[in-house]
Write an enzyme that holds these catalytic residues in place. Sequence first.
Site, PDB file in Angstrom:
ATOM      1  N   GLY A   1       0.834  -1.200   0.000  1.00  0.00           N
ATOM      2  CA  GLY A   1       0.000   0.000   0.000  1.00  0.00           C
ATOM      3  C   GLY A   1       0.864   1.243   0.000  1.00  0.00           C
ATOM      4  N   CYS A   2       0.389   2.276   0.625  1.00  0.00           N
ATOM      5  CA  CYS A   2       1.081   3.558   0.673  1.00  0.00           C
ATOM      6  C   CYS A   2       2.467   3.408   1.308  1.00  0.00           C
ATOM      7  CB  CYS A   2       0.239   4.545   1.478  1.00  0.00           C
ATOM      8  SG  CYS A   2       1.075   6.089   1.842  1.00  0.00           S
ATOM      9  N   PHE A   3       3.485   3.908   0.631  1.00  0.00           N
ATOM     10  CA  PHE A   3       4.832   3.737   1.181  1.00  0.00           C
ATOM     11  C   PHE A   3       5.097   4.592   2.400  1.00  0.00           C
ATOM     12  CE2 PHE A   3       6.737   6.183  -2.747  1.00  0.00           C
ATOM     13  CZ  PHE A   3       6.136   7.370  -2.369  1.00  0.00           C
TER      14      PHE A   3
END
Length: 179
Positions: free
Chosen positions: A11-13
């Site tokens: 997902g979002c880093f």
Amino acid sequence: MSKETVVFGGGCFWCTEAVFKMLKGVISVTPGYAGGHTEHPTYRDVAGQNTGHAEVVRVEYDPATISFTDLLTVFFGTHDATTLNRQGNDVGPEYRSIVLFTTLAQEKETRRFIQELNASSDEGDPIVTEVVPLTVFYPAEKEHVAYYERNKNTGYCQVIIAPKLQKVQKAFASLLART
């Protein structure tokens, strides 16, 4: 100290970086892009969904301090590896679940780990995590590095990242670095 490298996309880093920075034995965590075909992509390029890249973090770790299995445990315990191209409200191939291994031992352990997760319950959805060799990693732009540390009071960090870090502190207390 020995050092190994693996790249995770969950997902979002911004979230993934913050999670792995908490762990003892982790030497460095660098957000970036991997798994695609476009050379030197930017955040905007990857968000445009035409590069094939995922938002990922490169994790350098000391295997004498933290095992690869422990890294996998945290990785799979902190994102939904059963949803294709999605993590919560983040939708698109850049948010897919992916492990980019750098050794054959990492590949073997990742595949074994996923097989065990899938066999552990007949009721859950199957793991859709890609397992592929790392060919190239592109570091993210400066504004994405240490994002949570620099933006703790923003809405996204408070609503999405902070609860995830609290979960990590509770579920994986024995793996946390002492700060």
